[in-house]
Design a protein around this motif. Sequence first.
Motif, PDB file in Angstrom:
ATOM      1  N   GLN A  66      26.154  44.848  32.418  1.00 18.01           N
ATOM      2  CA  GLN A  66      26.031  46.260  32.333  1.00 18.01           C
ATOM      3  C   GLN A  66      24.355  46.232  31.884  1.00 18.01           C
ATOM      4  OE1 GLN A  66      27.934  48.545  33.161  1.00 18.01           O
ATOM      5  NE2 GLN A  66      26.961  50.474  32.510  1.00 18.01           N
ATOM      6  N   VAL A  67      23.688  47.403  32.565  1.00 19.16           N
ATOM      7  CA  VAL A  67      22.188  47.272  32.230  1.00 19.16           C
ATOM      8  C   VAL A  67      22.220  48.321  30.876  1.00 19.16           C
ATOM      9  CG1 VAL A  67      20.349  48.470  32.812  1.00 19.16           C
ATOM     10  CG2 VAL A  67      21.487  47.039  34.560  1.00 19.16           C
ATOM     11  N   GLN A  68      21.511  47.957  29.818  1.00 13.10           N
ATOM     12  CA  GLN A  68      21.368  48.720  28.826  1.00 13.10           C
ATOM     13  C   GLN A  68      19.795  49.251  28.507  1.00 13.10           C
ATOM     14  OE1 GLN A  68      23.123  46.903  25.671  1.00 13.10           O
ATOM     15  NE2 GLN A  68      25.056  47.977  25.964  1.00 13.10           N
ATOM     16  N   LEU A  69      19.446  50.283  28.363  1.00 15.93           N
ATOM     17  CA  LEU A  69      18.121  51.011  28.453  1.00 15.93           C
ATOM     18  C   LEU A  69      18.030  51.639  27.066  1.00 15.93           C
ATOM     19  CD1 LEU A  69      17.898  52.768  31.788  1.00 15.93           C
ATOM     20  CD2 LEU A  69      17.145  50.473  31.081  1.00 15.93           C
ATOM     21  N   VAL A  70      16.912  51.224  26.391  1.00 22.56           N
ATOM     22  CA  VAL A  70      16.715  51.824  25.001  1.00 22.56           C
ATOM     23  C   VAL A  70      15.244  52.454  24.950  1.00 22.56           C
ATOM     24  CG1 VAL A  70      16.503  51.431  22.592  1.00 22.56           C
ATOM     25  CG2 VAL A  70      18.155  50.356  23.921  1.00 22.56           C
ATOM     26  N   GLU A  71      15.209  53.771  24.702  1.00 20.97           N
ATOM     27  CA  GLU A  71      13.730  54.329  24.670  1.00 20.97           C
ATOM     28  C   GLU A  71      13.267  54.485  23.452  1.00 20.97           C
ATOM     29  OE1 GLU A  71      16.199  56.958  27.837  1.00 20.97           O
ATOM     30  OE2 GLU A  71      16.605  56.071  25.981  1.00 20.97           O
ATOM     31  N   SER A  72      11.962  54.458  23.268  1.00 20.86           N
ATOM     32  CA  SER A  72      11.329  54.762  21.830  1.00 20.86           C
ATOM     33  C   SER A  72      10.050  55.435  21.897  1.00 20.86           C
ATOM     34  CB  SER A  72      11.213  53.376  21.143  1.00 20.86           C
ATOM     35  OG  SER A  72      10.500  52.630  21.669  1.00 20.86           O
ATOM     36  N   GLY A  73       9.471  55.791  20.900  1.00 24.92           N
ATOM     37  CA  GLY A  73       8.195  56.281  20.974  1.00 24.92           C
ATOM     38  C   GLY A  73       7.844  57.916  21.230  1.00 24.92           C
ATOM     39  N   GLY A  74       8.946  58.614  20.997  1.00 26.23           N
ATOM     40  CA  GLY A  74       9.024  60.019  21.206  1.00 26.23           C
ATOM     41  C   GLY A  74       8.651  60.541  19.723  1.00 26.23           C
ATOM     42  N   GLY A  75       8.146  61.856  19.748  1.00 30.53           N
ATOM     43  CA  GLY A  75       7.706  62.360  18.398  1.00 30.53           C
ATOM     44  C   GLY A  75       7.225  63.832  18.464  1.00 30.53           C
ATOM     45  N   SER A  76       6.598  64.477  17.651  1.00 28.79           N
ATOM     46  CA  SER A  76       5.948  65.658  17.629  1.00 28.79           C
ATOM     47  C   SER A  76       4.511  65.326  17.881  1.00 28.79           C
ATOM     48  CB  SER A  76       6.596  66.442  16.615  1.00 28.79           C
ATOM     49  OG  SER A  76       7.579  66.734  16.459  1.00 28.79           O
ATOM     50  N   VAL A  77       3.667  66.078  18.570  1.00 27.26           N
ATOM     51  CA  VAL A  77       2.235  66.235  18.538  1.00 27.26           C
ATOM     52  C   VAL A  77       1.803  67.515  18.982  1.00 27.26           C
ATOM     53  CG1 VAL A  77       2.039  63.742  19.362  1.00 27.26           C
ATOM     54  CG2 VAL A  77       2.255  65.444  21.155  1.00 27.26           C
ATOM     55  N   GLN A  78       0.438  67.765  18.684  1.00 27.55           N
ATOM     56  CA  GLN A  78      -0.269  68.875  19.160  1.00 27.55           C
ATOM     57  C   GLN A  78      -0.388  68.912  20.489  1.00 27.55           C
ATOM     58  OE1 GLN A  78      -3.016  69.807  15.930  1.00 27.55           O
ATOM     59  NE2 GLN A  78      -1.436  71.155  15.006  1.00 27.55           N
ATOM     60  N   SER A  79      -0.801  70.086  21.153  1.00 21.71           N
ATOM     61  CA  SER A  79      -1.341  70.219  22.439  1.00 21.71           C
ATOM     62  C   SER A  79      -2.497  69.581  22.585  1.00 21.71           C
ATOM     63  CB  SER A  79      -1.649  71.715  22.961  1.00 21.71           C
ATOM     64  OG  SER A  79      -1.885  71.746  24.102  1.00 21.71           O
ATOM     65  N   GLY A  80      -2.677  68.706  23.614  1.00 18.55           N
ATOM     66  CA  GLY A  80      -3.977  67.862  23.953  1.00 18.55           C
ATOM     67  C   GLY A  80      -3.801  66.452  23.402  1.00 18.55           C
ATOM     68  N   GLY A  81      -2.558  66.318  22.410  1.00 20.31           N
ATOM     69  CA  GLY A  81      -2.517  65.013  22.077  1.00 20.31           C
ATOM     70  C   GLY A  81      -1.775  63.999  22.947  1.00 20.31           C
ATOM     71  N   SER A  82      -1.464  62.709  22.445  1.00 17.16           N
ATOM     72  CA  SER A  82      -1.045  61.578  23.339  1.00 17.16           C
ATOM     73  C   SER A  82       0.076  61.036  22.566  1.00 17.16           C
ATOM     74  CB  SER A  82      -2.066  60.622  23.549  1.00 17.16           C
ATOM     75  OG  SER A  82      -3.123  61.138  24.296  1.00 17.16           O
ATOM     76  N   LEU A  83       1.087  60.383  23.585  1.00 16.44           N
ATOM     77  CA  LEU A  83       2.152  59.639  23.000  1.00 16.44           C
ATOM     78  C   LEU A  83       2.421  58.727  24.107  1.00 16.44           C
ATOM     79  CD1 LEU A  83       4.946  62.303  21.946  1.00 16.44           C
ATOM     80  CD2 LEU A  83       3.566  60.820  20.562  1.00 16.44           C
TER      81      LEU A  83
ATOM     82  N   SER B 298      12.968  49.538  26.781  1.00 14.47           N
ATOM     83  CA  SER B 298      13.240  48.188  26.784  1.00 14.47           C
ATOM     84  C   SER B 298      14.806  48.174  27.562  1.00 14.47           C
ATOM     85  CB  SER B 298      13.541  47.773  25.324  1.00 14.47           C
ATOM     86  OG  SER B 298      14.112  46.393  25.479  1.00 14.47           O
ATOM     87  N   ALA B 299      14.556  47.149  28.378  1.00  7.25           N
ATOM     88  CA  ALA B 299      15.917  46.972  29.547  1.00  7.25           C
ATOM     89  C   ALA B 299      16.532  45.636  29.167  1.00  7.25           C
ATOM     90  CB  ALA B 299      15.450  46.931  30.841  1.00  7.25           C
ATOM     91  N   ALA B 300      17.768  45.789  28.606  1.00  8.52           N
ATOM     92  CA  ALA B 300      18.438  44.362  28.339  1.00  8.52           C
ATOM     93  C   ALA B 300      19.096  44.061  29.762  1.00  8.52           C
ATOM     94  CB  ALA B 300      19.601  44.818  27.364  1.00  8.52           C
ATOM     95  N   ALA B 301      18.473  43.613  30.713  1.00 12.92           N
ATOM     96  CA  ALA B 301      18.946  43.356  31.977  1.00 12.92           C
ATOM     97  C   ALA B 301      17.882  42.612  32.859  1.00 12.92           C
ATOM     98  CB  ALA B 301      19.074  44.864  32.838  1.00 12.92           C
TER      99      ALA B 301
END
Length: 124
Positions: free
Chosen positions: A1-18, A23-26
Amino acid sequence: QVQLVESGGGSVQSGGSLRLSCSAAASLDETRSMGWFRQPPGSMREAVAAINSDGTSRLADSVRGRFTISRDYAKNTLFLQMNSLKPEDTAMYYCAADRAWRKNTLLEVTYPYWGQGTQVTVSS
């Protein structure tokens, strides 16, 4: 079974970067196509960017020139670099994967495997 785990989200102001990571366990054979999708509040899920195992990629018109999709095949990790963020980019971002190599359907929301999502909030 493919498992996917996202990370890196958050809150930023307009014009910012993320930078989002997925990560795929597959194996690479189980994730020949991978993509990023997002679902704004009260809206349907929509495509952001996707990439095949040969490196071909597509981006949605709304993010072209601001977002970049890439993949580390050694670690089987998918990335989404998001620059010049706008309030309308606010959404839950999901990673998706497919065993099939998608030639013309990279941006279709029909992937069989999905992560739990990571929230991105952009304030004006």
